[in-house]
Design a protein around this motif. Structure first.
Motif, PDB file in Angstrom:
ATOM      1  N   MET A   1       0.821  -1.183   0.000  1.00 25.26           N
ATOM      2  CA  MET A   1       0.000   0.000   0.000  1.00 25.26           C
ATOM      3  C   MET A   1       0.873   1.257   0.000  1.00 25.26           C
ATOM      4  SD  MET A   1      -2.988   1.372  -0.097  1.00 25.26           S
ATOM      5  CE  MET A   1      -3.856  -0.145  -0.114  1.00 25.26           C
ATOM      6  N   ASN A   2       1.918   1.245   0.799  1.00 21.89           N
ATOM      7  CA  ASN A   2       2.799   2.415   0.842  1.00 21.89           C
ATOM      8  C   ASN A   2       3.426   2.680  -0.513  1.00 21.89           C
ATOM      9  OD1 ASN A   2       2.278   2.864   3.542  1.00 21.89           O
ATOM     10  ND2 ASN A   2       3.999   1.627   4.234  1.00 21.89           N
ATOM     11  N   HIS A   3       3.775   1.621  -1.244  1.00 22.81           N
ATOM     12  CA  HIS A   3       4.380   1.769  -2.571  1.00 22.81           C
ATOM     13  C   HIS A   3       3.388   2.442  -3.530  1.00 22.81           C
ATOM     14  CE1 HIS A   3       7.026   0.928  -5.907  1.00 22.81           C
ATOM     15  NE2 HIS A   3       5.998   0.406  -6.561  1.00 22.81           N
ATOM     16  N   VAL A   4       2.142   2.033  -3.480  1.00 23.55           N
ATOM     17  CA  VAL A   4       1.119   2.633  -4.342  1.00 23.55           C
ATOM     18  C   VAL A   4       0.962   4.111  -4.027  1.00 23.55           C
ATOM     19  CG1 VAL A   4      -1.363   2.639  -4.855  1.00 23.55           C
ATOM     20  CG2 VAL A   4      -0.127   0.471  -4.693  1.00 23.55           C
ATOM     21  N   ILE A   5       0.923   4.446  -2.752  1.00 22.12           N
ATOM     22  CA  ILE A   5       0.765   5.844  -2.344  1.00 22.12           C
ATOM     23  C   ILE A   5       1.963   6.670  -2.805  1.00 22.12           C
ATOM     24  CG2 ILE A   5       0.636   7.384  -0.330  1.00 22.12           C
ATOM     25  CD1 ILE A   5      -1.005   5.066   1.012  1.00 22.12           C
ATOM     26  N   GLU A   6       3.163   6.146  -2.642  1.00 16.25           N
ATOM     27  CA  GLU A   6       4.358   6.870  -3.084  1.00 16.25           C
ATOM     28  C   GLU A   6       4.361   7.069  -4.593  1.00 16.25           C
ATOM     29  OE1 GLU A   6       6.469   8.564  -1.204  1.00 16.25           O
ATOM     30  OE2 GLU A   6       5.135   7.907   0.409  1.00 16.25           O
ATOM     31  N   LYS A   7       3.987   6.037  -5.341  1.00 13.17           N
ATOM     32  CA  LYS A   7       3.922   6.157  -6.806  1.00 13.17           C
ATOM     33  C   LYS A   7       2.894   7.200  -7.219  1.00 13.17           C
ATOM     34  CE  LYS A   7       6.604   3.571  -9.222  1.00 13.17           C
ATOM     35  NZ  LYS A   7       7.625   4.197 -10.043  1.00 13.17           N
ATOM     36  N   ALA A   8       1.759   7.211  -6.542  1.00 10.69           N
ATOM     37  CA  ALA A   8       0.725   8.194  -6.849  1.00 10.69           C
ATOM     38  C   ALA A   8       1.233   9.609  -6.600  1.00 10.69           C
ATOM     39  CB  ALA A   8      -0.525   7.916  -6.018  1.00 10.69           C
ATOM     40  N   LYS A   9       1.973   9.790  -5.523  1.00  7.52           N
ATOM     41  CA  LYS A   9       2.547  11.111  -5.245  1.00  7.52           C
ATOM     42  C   LYS A   9       3.552  11.500  -6.313  1.00  7.52           C
ATOM     43  CE  LYS A   9       1.989  11.027  -0.217  1.00  7.52           C
ATOM     44  NZ  LYS A   9       2.690  10.932   1.080  1.00  7.52           N
ATOM     45  N   GLU A  10       4.401  10.559  -6.729  1.00  9.58           N
ATOM     46  CA  GLU A  10       5.379  10.830  -7.785  1.00  9.58           C
ATOM     47  C   GLU A  10       4.690  11.246  -9.081  1.00  9.58           C
ATOM     48  OE1 GLU A  10       7.879   7.407  -8.363  1.00  9.58           O
ATOM     49  OE2 GLU A  10       8.533   7.407  -6.261  1.00  9.58           O
ATOM     50  N   CYS A  11       3.532  10.662  -9.340  1.00 14.34           N
ATOM     51  CA  CYS A  11       2.773  10.975 -10.556  1.00 14.34           C
ATOM     52  C   CYS A  11       1.879  12.198 -10.386  1.00 14.34           C
ATOM     53  CB  CYS A  11       1.938   9.765 -10.963  1.00 14.34           C
ATOM     54  SG  CYS A  11       2.919   8.364 -11.497  1.00 14.34           S
ATOM     55  N   LYS A  12       2.009  12.852  -9.239  1.00 15.16           N
ATOM     56  CA  LYS A  12       1.247  14.063  -8.928  1.00 15.16           C
ATOM     57  C   LYS A  12      -0.263  13.837  -8.899  1.00 15.16           C
ATOM     58  CE  LYS A  12       4.898  17.184 -10.185  1.00 15.16           C
ATOM     59  NZ  LYS A  12       5.829  16.685  -9.266  1.00 15.16           N
ATOM     60  N   CYS A  13      -0.658  12.629  -8.484  1.00 12.94           N
ATOM     61  CA  CYS A  13      -2.081  12.341  -8.285  1.00 12.94           C
ATOM     62  C   CYS A  13      -2.580  13.125  -7.078  1.00 12.94           C
ATOM     63  CB  CYS A  13      -2.303  10.850  -8.063  1.00 12.94           C
ATOM     64  SG  CYS A  13      -1.912   9.829  -9.490  1.00 12.94           S
ATOM     65  N   LYS A  14      -3.843  13.461  -7.097  1.00  6.96           N
ATOM     66  CA  LYS A  14      -4.429  14.207  -5.986  1.00  6.96           C
ATOM     67  C   LYS A  14      -5.055  13.300  -4.938  1.00  6.96           C
ATOM     68  CE  LYS A  14      -5.328  18.049  -8.990  1.00  6.96           C
ATOM     69  NZ  LYS A  14      -5.025  19.346  -8.714  1.00  6.96           N
ATOM     70  N   ARG A  15      -5.342  12.049  -5.332  1.00 12.02           N
ATOM     71  CA  ARG A  15      -5.924  11.122  -4.379  1.00 12.02           C
ATOM     72  C   ARG A  15      -5.719   9.683  -4.826  1.00 12.02           C
ATOM     73  NH1 ARG A  15     -12.108   9.716  -4.430  1.00 12.02           N
ATOM     74  NH2 ARG A  15     -12.388   9.239  -6.609  1.00 12.02           N
ATOM     75  N   VAL A  16      -5.790   8.798  -3.857  1.00  6.44           N
ATOM     76  CA  VAL A  16      -5.811   7.362  -4.092  1.00  6.44           C
ATOM     77  C   VAL A  16      -7.155   6.895  -3.572  1.00  6.44           C
ATOM     78  CG1 VAL A  16      -4.776   5.139  -3.473  1.00  6.44           C
ATOM     79  CG2 VAL A  16      -3.315   7.133  -3.811  1.00  6.44           C
ATOM     80  N   TRP A  17      -7.853   6.088  -4.352  1.00  8.09           N
ATOM     81  CA  TRP A  17      -9.164   5.637  -3.912  1.00  8.09           C
ATOM     82  C   TRP A  17      -9.360   4.164  -4.232  1.00  8.09           C
ATOM     83  CZ3 TRP A  17     -12.627   3.730  -7.491  1.00  8.09           C
ATOM     84  CH2 TRP A  17     -12.361   4.025  -8.814  1.00  8.09           C
ATOM     85  N   LEU A  18     -10.323   3.571  -3.552  1.00  2.40           N
ATOM     86  CA  LEU A  18     -10.639   2.163  -3.764  1.00  2.40           C
ATOM     87  C   LEU A  18     -12.056   1.911  -3.330  1.00  2.40           C
ATOM     88  CD1 LEU A  18     -10.604   0.455  -0.785  1.00  2.40           C
ATOM     89  CD2 LEU A  18      -8.370   1.566  -0.875  1.00  2.40           C
ATOM     90  N   ILE A  19     -12.574   0.780  -3.775  1.00  6.66           N
ATOM     91  CA  ILE A  19     -13.928   0.362  -3.400  1.00  6.66           C
ATOM     92  C   ILE A  19     -13.870  -1.067  -2.899  1.00  6.66           C
ATOM     93  CG2 ILE A  19     -16.242  -0.166  -4.276  1.00  6.66           C
ATOM     94  CD1 ILE A  19     -15.942   2.194  -6.179  1.00  6.66           C
ATOM     95  N   THR A  20     -14.595  -1.325  -1.815  1.00  6.19           N
ATOM     96  CA  THR A  20     -14.774  -2.676  -1.296  1.00  6.19           C
ATOM     97  C   THR A  20     -16.253  -2.871  -1.009  1.00  6.19           C
ATOM     98  OG1 THR A  20     -13.924  -4.328   0.262  1.00  6.19           O
ATOM     99  CG2 THR A  20     -14.350  -2.116   1.144  1.00  6.19           C
ATOM    100  N   THR A  21     -16.628  -4.075  -0.659  1.00 10.17           N
ATOM    101  CA  THR A  21     -18.035  -4.348  -0.365  1.00 10.17           C
ATOM    102  C   THR A  21     -18.279  -4.342   1.143  1.00 10.17           C
ATOM    103  OG1 THR A  21     -17.542  -6.707  -0.558  1.00 10.17           O
ATOM    104  CG2 THR A  21     -18.535  -5.629  -2.476  1.00 10.17           C
ATOM    105  N   ASN A  22     -19.531  -4.202   1.496  1.00 10.37           N
ATOM    106  CA  ASN A  22     -19.909  -4.039   2.904  1.00 10.37           C
ATOM    107  C   ASN A  22     -19.562  -5.246   3.775  1.00 10.37           C
ATOM    108  OD1 ASN A  22     -22.398  -5.053   1.318  1.00 10.37           O
ATOM    109  ND2 ASN A  22     -22.843  -5.639   3.425  1.00 10.37           N
ATOM    110  N   ASP A  23     -19.409  -6.411   3.199  1.00  8.69           N
ATOM    111  CA  ASP A  23     -19.095  -7.597   4.002  1.00  8.69           C
ATOM    112  C   ASP A  23     -17.626  -7.680   4.371  1.00  8.69           C
ATOM    113  OD1 ASP A  23     -18.472  -8.149   1.208  1.00  8.69           O
ATOM    114  OD2 ASP A  23     -17.994 -10.169   1.910  1.00  8.69           O
ATOM    115  N   ASN A  24     -16.783  -6.918   3.699  1.00 11.72           N
ATOM    116  CA  ASN A  24     -15.329  -7.051   3.856  1.00 11.72           C
ATOM    117  C   ASN A  24     -14.833  -6.177   5.017  1.00 11.72           C
ATOM    118  OD1 ASN A  24     -12.670  -7.644   3.501  1.00 11.72           O
ATOM    119  ND2 ASN A  24     -12.648  -7.201   1.305  1.00 11.72           N
ATOM    120  N   THR A  25     -15.231  -6.563   6.209  1.00 15.19           N
ATOM    121  CA  THR A  25     -14.909  -5.760   7.390  1.00 15.19           C
ATOM    122  C   THR A  25     -13.403  -5.698   7.653  1.00 15.19           C
ATOM    123  OG1 THR A  25     -15.323  -7.676   8.819  1.00 15.19           O
ATOM    124  CG2 THR A  25     -17.151  -6.138   8.481  1.00 15.19           C
TER     125      THR A  25
END
Length: 76
Positions: A1-25
């Motif tokens: 997860m940290n690698h994805v966040i760092e890559k997103a920052k390097e690419c000047k992304c403004k946010r990282v987002w994801l979707i999961t379902t309600n059962d995946n507590t």
């Protein structure tokens, strides 16, 4: 997860987002502990997704009905 966040920052992304379902507590806890914020709940959206992908089960983890999608985001 940290690698994805760092890559997103390097690419000047403004946010990282994801979707999961309600059962995946476990995933919900995981993302919140890492600084993601719940930003949307799509009620009954999995019922619509089943029209395209009927193999999505009716019940998931801990026998919780899979009904909703939950969106998390981290602003960068």
């Amino acid at each position: 997860m940290n690698h994805v966040i760092e890559k997103a920052k390097e690419c000047k992304c403004k946010r990282v987002w994801l979707i999961t379902t309600n059962d995946n507590t476990r995933a919900i806890r995981y993302y919140q502990k890492r600084g993601f914020n719940l930003c949307n709940i799509y009620l009954n959206s999995v019922n619509e997704a089943r029209k395209i992908k009927p193999q999505i089960p009716l019940h998931g983890y801990d026998n919780i009905p899979i009904l909703h999608e939950i969106e998390f985001e981290m602003l960068l």
